[in-house]
Design an enzyme around this catalytic site. Structure first.
Site, mmCIF file in Angstrom:
data_model
loop_
_atom_site.group_PDB
_atom_site.id
_atom_site.type_symbol
_atom_site.label_atom_id
_atom_site.label_comp_id
_atom_site.label_asym_id
_atom_site.label_seq_id
_atom_site.Cartn_x
_atom_site.Cartn_y
_atom_site.Cartn_z
ATOM 1 N N ALA A 196 0.830 -1.206 0.000
ATOM 2 C CA ALA A 196 0.000 0.000 0.000
ATOM 3 C C ALA A 196 0.868 1.262 0.000
ATOM 4 O O ALA A 196 0.630 2.198 -0.777
ATOM 5 C CB ALA A 196 -0.920 -0.004 1.216
ATOM 6 N N VAL A 211 2.171 -10.860 1.671
ATOM 7 C CA VAL A 211 1.507 -12.040 1.138
ATOM 8 C C VAL A 211 0.544 -11.751 -0.021
ATOM 9 O O VAL A 211 -0.057 -12.682 -0.532
ATOM 10 C CB VAL A 211 0.731 -12.818 2.227
ATOM 11 N N ALA A 260 -1.678 -12.286 -5.672
ATOM 12 C CA ALA A 260 -2.548 -12.467 -6.835
ATOM 13 C C ALA A 260 -3.338 -11.178 -7.041
ATOM 14 O O ALA A 260 -3.808 -10.573 -6.093
ATOM 15 C CB ALA A 260 -3.499 -13.632 -6.591
ATOM 16 N N LYS A 288 -2.243 -14.362 -15.040
ATOM 17 C CA LYS A 288 -3.409 -14.925 -14.355
ATOM 18 C C LYS A 288 -4.658 -14.670 -15.213
ATOM 19 O O LYS A 288 -4.970 -13.517 -15.518
ATOM 20 C CB LYS A 288 -3.542 -14.253 -12.978
ATOM 21 N N VAL A 325 2.417 9.863 17.728
ATOM 22 C CA VAL A 325 1.721 10.668 16.714
ATOM 23 C C VAL A 325 1.213 11.902 17.430
ATOM 24 O O VAL A 325 0.522 11.785 18.448
ATOM 25 C CB VAL A 325 0.542 9.873 16.104
ATOM 26 N N LEU A 359 -4.199 -2.369 4.354
ATOM 27 C CA LEU A 359 -4.715 -3.092 5.519
ATOM 28 C C LEU A 359 -5.122 -2.136 6.640
ATOM 29 O O LEU A 359 -5.969 -2.473 7.466
ATOM 30 C CB LEU A 359 -3.664 -4.086 6.015
ATOM 31 N N THR A 365 -8.810 -9.220 -3.958
ATOM 32 C CA THR A 365 -9.337 -7.860 -4.101
ATOM 33 C C THR A 365 -8.562 -6.784 -3.343
ATOM 34 O O THR A 365 -8.810 -5.601 -3.556
ATOM 35 C CB THR A 365 -10.810 -7.836 -3.630
ATOM 36 N N GLY A 390 -19.740 -1.233 -9.698
ATOM 37 C CA GLY A 390 -19.118 -2.235 -8.827
ATOM 38 C C GLY A 390 -17.926 -2.886 -9.518
ATOM 39 O O GLY A 390 -17.786 -2.841 -10.740
HETATM 40 C C1 LIG Z 1 -3.357 -14.077 4.259
HETATM 41 C C2 LIG Z 1 -3.392 -12.937 3.303
HETATM 42 C C3 LIG Z 1 -3.328 -13.199 1.924
HETATM 43 C C4 LIG Z 1 -3.401 -12.133 1.014
HETATM 44 N N1 LIG Z 1 -3.414 -12.377 -0.330
HETATM 45 C C5 LIG Z 1 -3.653 -11.363 -1.188
HETATM 46 C C6 LIG Z 1 -3.744 -11.562 -2.587
HETATM 47 O O1 LIG Z 1 -3.551 -12.663 -3.089
HETATM 48 N N2 LIG Z 1 -4.031 -10.503 -3.371
HETATM 49 C C7 LIG Z 1 -4.230 -9.252 -2.871
HETATM 50 O O2 LIG Z 1 -4.546 -8.324 -3.611
HETATM 51 N N3 LIG Z 1 -4.059 -9.021 -1.564
HETATM 52 C C8 LIG Z 1 -3.803 -10.025 -0.724
HETATM 53 N N4 LIG Z 1 -3.668 -9.774 0.614
HETATM 54 C C9 LIG Z 1 -3.671 -8.391 1.085
HETATM 55 C C10 LIG Z 1 -2.320 -7.772 0.836
HETATM 56 O O3 LIG Z 1 -1.302 -8.548 1.411
HETATM 57 C C11 LIG Z 1 -2.271 -6.369 1.429
HETATM 58 O O4 LIG Z 1 -3.367 -5.647 0.989
HETATM 59 C C12 LIG Z 1 -1.044 -5.662 0.970
HETATM 60 O O5 LIG Z 1 0.098 -6.401 1.218
HETATM 61 C C13 LIG Z 1 -0.941 -4.316 1.615
HETATM 62 O O6 LIG Z 1 -0.415 -4.389 2.897
HETATM 63 P P1 LIG Z 1 -0.073 -3.005 3.589
HETATM 64 O O7 LIG Z 1 0.937 -2.315 2.769
HETATM 65 O O8 LIG Z 1 -1.350 -2.304 3.867
HETATM 66 O O9 LIG Z 1 0.519 -3.460 4.996
HETATM 67 P P2 LIG Z 1 1.934 -4.102 5.409
HETATM 68 O O10 LIG Z 1 2.507 -4.939 4.324
HETATM 69 O O11 LIG Z 1 1.702 -4.741 6.729
HETATM 70 O O12 LIG Z 1 2.883 -2.850 5.595
HETATM 71 C C14 LIG Z 1 2.837 -2.056 6.742
HETATM 72 C C15 LIG Z 1 4.019 -1.117 6.744
HETATM 73 O O13 LIG Z 1 3.903 -0.234 7.832
HETATM 74 C C16 LIG Z 1 5.142 -0.171 8.504
HETATM 75 N N5 LIG Z 1 4.925 0.173 9.907
HETATM 76 C C17 LIG Z 1 4.025 -0.343 10.769
HETATM 77 N N6 LIG Z 1 4.171 0.212 11.995
HETATM 78 C C18 LIG Z 1 5.170 1.106 11.885
HETATM 79 C C19 LIG Z 1 5.815 1.992 12.802
HETATM 80 N N7 LIG Z 1 5.455 2.069 14.091
HETATM 81 N N8 LIG Z 1 6.819 2.760 12.357
HETATM 82 C C20 LIG Z 1 7.216 2.706 11.060
HETATM 83 N N9 LIG Z 1 6.657 1.892 10.161
HETATM 84 C C21 LIG Z 1 5.654 1.093 10.561
HETATM 85 C C22 LIG Z 1 5.751 -1.550 8.316
HETATM 86 O O14 LIG Z 1 7.129 -1.530 8.511
HETATM 87 C C23 LIG Z 1 5.366 -1.812 6.865
HETATM 88 O O15 LIG Z 1 6.303 -1.196 6.019
HETATM 89 C C24 LIG Z 1 -3.521 -10.811 1.514
HETATM 90 C C25 LIG Z 1 -3.500 -10.569 2.885
HETATM 91 C C26 LIG Z 1 -3.452 -11.619 3.786
HETATM 92 C C27 LIG Z 1 -3.446 -11.336 5.251
#
Ligand SMILES: Cc1cc2nc3c(=O)[nH]c(=O)nc-3n(C[C@H](O)[C@H](O)[C@H](O)COP(=O)(O)OP(=O)(O)OC[C@H]3O[C@@H](n4cnc5c(N)ncnc54)[C@H](O)[C@@H]3O)c2cc1C
Length: 508
Positions: free
Chosen positions: A15, A47, A50, A78, A188, A333, A344, A435
C-alpha cells in the site's frame, strides 16, 4: 503559486509504495513533497501475490512497464481463479477474467446457453469462455484490441512476489523524488485546536511534519485507529475466517496461468504459481481449527517441498468507519481487510489511491464535502466486494464440517439475497453500477456454486432451434480454435518476461 503539498506516507508495504509510486508520478514535482517512513524491523505482511486485471490500468496511468515489472517480480499471468470443492466436494469451476460467448440478438449469451442446456444439448458453459479454456490448457497470449476477434474477449492480471513488488515500486518512487526514512514511529502528535495530525515522532526523537498523512501501516492502523480512534465495522458474521498460515513451496509441473482456491475443512487454501516458487496459504476460522492443525494440514497439501516454516497471520474482516478522517487517509490493511478469496485487496488499494488523486490534485485544503464523498465511495467499494465474497461461502451444499453448516445457513445482507433471488427466478444478473465485479464474474460464481435458475428469459425462444445450435457451436469452435493456436503459458513467459534477479532494497 501554492506551496507543495507535504505528504507523509506511513508504511512501506504494497500500500505504501503503490501510493508513493502513484503520487510521485501523477503529481508534478512542484506540487508535492513525499516522505515515506517504514520500519524494516517491523517488516511488511508480504503475502498479496494475486491481482485483478484492473492493475494494468494503474500501471499504465503511472507509467510502469509491464514486462519489466513482471521480470523483476518473478511474475506469471493470471486468467482467473479456479475454485475447487466449494459447492460440493469434487466440484471445480473457474471465475474467468473475460466473457462467456458473445451477445447475440440483444440478450446476454447465458440466456441462450440456458435454453440449449434445458434441451440437453449444450456443452458446459466453461467451453464458451476463452479465458477458462486457455487456463485449463495452460495457454497464454496477450488479448487482441480488435473487438471483432475472439481473442479480445478476455483480460489478464499478474501473480507476483509481493516483497519484490514493494522493492520494485520503491526504486520507481525514489527515482521520482520520494524521500524514504527507515525508522520506527513511536508517537503521533495531534494539533490542539482540531485534532488533525501535526507530526509523527521517530525513534531517534526527530519529528516529521506534513499536510496529509497517508496511513499504510498495515493491520495496526497506527494513525487512523491508534491515534485518531476512527472505529472499525466488523464483518466476521458473514466472513468467519480470521487467520491464515502462509508458506512458499518449490514449483512442481507447468506454471498454471491461474490462482487456485480449494475449500477445506475450516476455510480454504490458496495456490499461486510464480516463476521461482509457488505461494500457498490456508485461510481459516479459529473457531473451527487450531493454528497447529491448520499448519499441519497446509504442509501436507503442498505441490512441492516447503521452502520455509508456515507464517501465521491474524485479521478481522471489515473496514474502517471512515478511511479519510481529518488529514489522514488509511490505505491498504490500515483501511480494512476482506479476505483474499477474490484477490481484491491490491485492487482496493488502487481504487483508494486513484480516487484520492482525483479528489486532491493541486489542493492542500480538504473540503469536508470532498472527504465525505471520498468516504462514501470507498465504503461502497468495500461493501460490494463483501457481498461477492459472501456468495462463495453461502451458496454451498456442503454439510461435512461445521464451518460449511454455519455458512450455508447464515443470514446474508439483503443486497446479496435480492440478487440471488433474481438470478434464481430468470437468470437475471443484477450487478452494481460501478461495482468491481461485472456480469461474467457473478455468472461464474452463481453457476459454479450451483445457484440454479428455475427459468431463462423467454425472449431467448425467439431464435429458431437450428440457428441457436449452430451459433453456439460456432462460438465454441472459435474459442477452442483460438486457444489451440496460443503458446503454452511457460513459453510465453520465457520470451515476454523471463525473471530477472530482484532489485536489492535493504536498509539505507
Ligand atoms: C493471508 C493474506 C493473503 C493475502 N493475499 C492477497 C492476494 O492474493 N491478493 C491481494 O490483492 N491481496 C492479498 N492480501 C492483502 C495484501 O497482502 C495487502 O493488501 C497488501 O500487502 C498491503 O499491505 P499493507 O501495505 O497495507 O501493509 P503491510 O505490508 O503490513 O505494511 C505495513 C508497513 O507499515 C510499517 N509500519 C508499521 N508500523 C510502523 C511503525 N510504528 N513505524 C514505522 N513503520 C511502521 C511496516 O514496517 C510496513 O512497512 C492478503 C492478505 C493476507 C493477510
Amino acid at each position: 503559486m501554492r506551496p507543495p503539498l507535504r505528504i507523509v506516507i506511513v508504511g512501506g508495504g504494497t500500500a505504501g509504495w503503490m501510493t508513493a509510486a502513484a503520487f510521485s508520478s501523477v503529481l508534478k514535482p512542484e506540487q508535492r513533497e513525499i516522505h515515506l517512513i517504514e520500519s524494516s524491523e517491523i517488516g511488511i505482511v508480504g503475502v498479496g501475490e494475486a491481482t485483478l486485471p484492473h492493475i494494468r490500468f494503474f500501471n499504465k496511468r503511472i507509467g510502469i512497464d509491464e514486462r519489466e515489472l513482471m521480470a523483476k517480480t518473478q511474475a506469471t499471468f493470471k486468467l482467473g481463479i479456479e475454485f475447487v470443492d466449494w459447492a460440493r466436494l469434487g466440484d471445480s469451476y473457474i471465475h474467468p477474467f473475460g466473457a462467456y460467448g458473445s451477445r447475440f440478438s440483444g440478450l446476454p449469451f447465458h440466456q441462450y446457453w440456458l435454453r440449449q442446456q434445458r434441451r440437453g444439448d449444450a456443452a458446459p458453459i466453461e467451453d464458451y469462455s476463452l479465458a477458462i479454456v486457455a487456463a485449463r490448457m495452460g495457454k497464454f497470449t496477450l488479448p487482441s484490441e480488435d473487438p471483432s476477434e475472439v481473442l479480445s474477449t478476455f483480460g489478464y492480471a499478474f501473480q507476483f512476489d509481493a516483497s519484490l513488488y514493494a522493492a520494485y515500486l520503491r526504486v520507481f518512487s525514489e527515482a521520482r523524488g520520494v524521500k524514504r526514512t527507515d525508522a520506527k514511529i513511536v508517537d503521533v502528535q495531534l494539533r490542539g485546536t482540531d485534532g488533525w495530525i501535526e507530526s509523527v515522532k521517530l525513534d531517534d526523537g526527530s519529528l516529521v511534519t506534513g499536510d496529509l498523512f497517508i496511513d499504510c501501516s498495515g493491520f495496526r492502523g497506527l494513525l487512523i485507529e491508534q491515534a485518531l480512534k476512527t472505529g472499525y465495522d466488523e464483518w466476521t458474521r458473514w466472513l468467519p475466517c480470521d487467520r491464515a498460515m502462509a508458506v512458499p513451496c518449490e514449483n512442481v509441473g507447468p506454471l498454471t496461468p491461474y490462482t487456485r482456491a480449494t475449500a477445506r475443512e475450516a476455510g480454504w487454501q490458496w495456490r499461486i504459481p510464480l516463476q521461482h516458487r509457488t505461494g500457498n496459504g490456508y485461510v481459516y476460522s479459529s473457531q473451527f481449527i487450531s493454528d497447529d492443525e491448520a499448519a499441519a494440514r497446509l504442509l501436507s497439501r503442498l505441490d512441492g517441498k516447503a521452502l520455509a516454516d508456515p507464517r501465521p497471520l491474524r485479521f478481522t474482516a471489515g473496514r474502517r468507519r471512515k478511511t479519510w478522517n481529518r488529514n489522514c487517509v488509511a490505505i491498504g490493511l490500515a483501511g480494512g481487510f476482506l479476505e483474499p478469496l477474490e484477490s481484491t485487496s491490491i485492487h482496493l488499494i488502487q481504487v483508494a489511491i486513484t480516487t484520492l488523486l482525483d479528489y486532491i490534485t493541486g489542493s492542500n485544503e480538504f473540503d469536508p464535502r470532498i472527504v465525505e464523498a471520498y468516504n462514501r465511495w470507498i465504503e461502497m467499494e468495500y461493501d460490494r466486494v463483501r457481498d461477492f465474497l459472501i456468495l462463495h461461502y453461502y451458496a454451498t451444499e456442503r454439510n461435512d464440517t461445521p464451518i460449511w453448516n454455519y455458512c450455508r445457513t447464515m443470514d446474508v445482507p439483503d443486497s446479496l439475497r435480492h440478487k440471488m433471488e433474481l438470478f434464481r427466478q430468470r437468470a437475471r444478473v443484477v450487478t452494481y453500477k460501478d461495482g468491481l465485479f461485472l456480469e461474467p464474474s457473478w455468472l461464474a460464481v452463481y453457476f459454479g456454486q450451483r445457484v440454479t435458475p428455475t427459468a431463462y428469459d423467454p425472449l431467448a425462444d425467439a431464435l429458431p432451434p437450428a440457428e441457436l445450435t449452430s451459433k453456439l457451436q460456432a462460438v465454441r469452435d472459435q474459442v477452442h480454435g483460438a486457444v489451440a493456436a496460443m503458446p503454452r503459458h511457460e513459453d510465453f513467459l520465457a520470451q515476454y518476461c523471463p525473471a530477472q534477479k530482484p532489485a536489492m532494497a535493504g536498509k539505507s
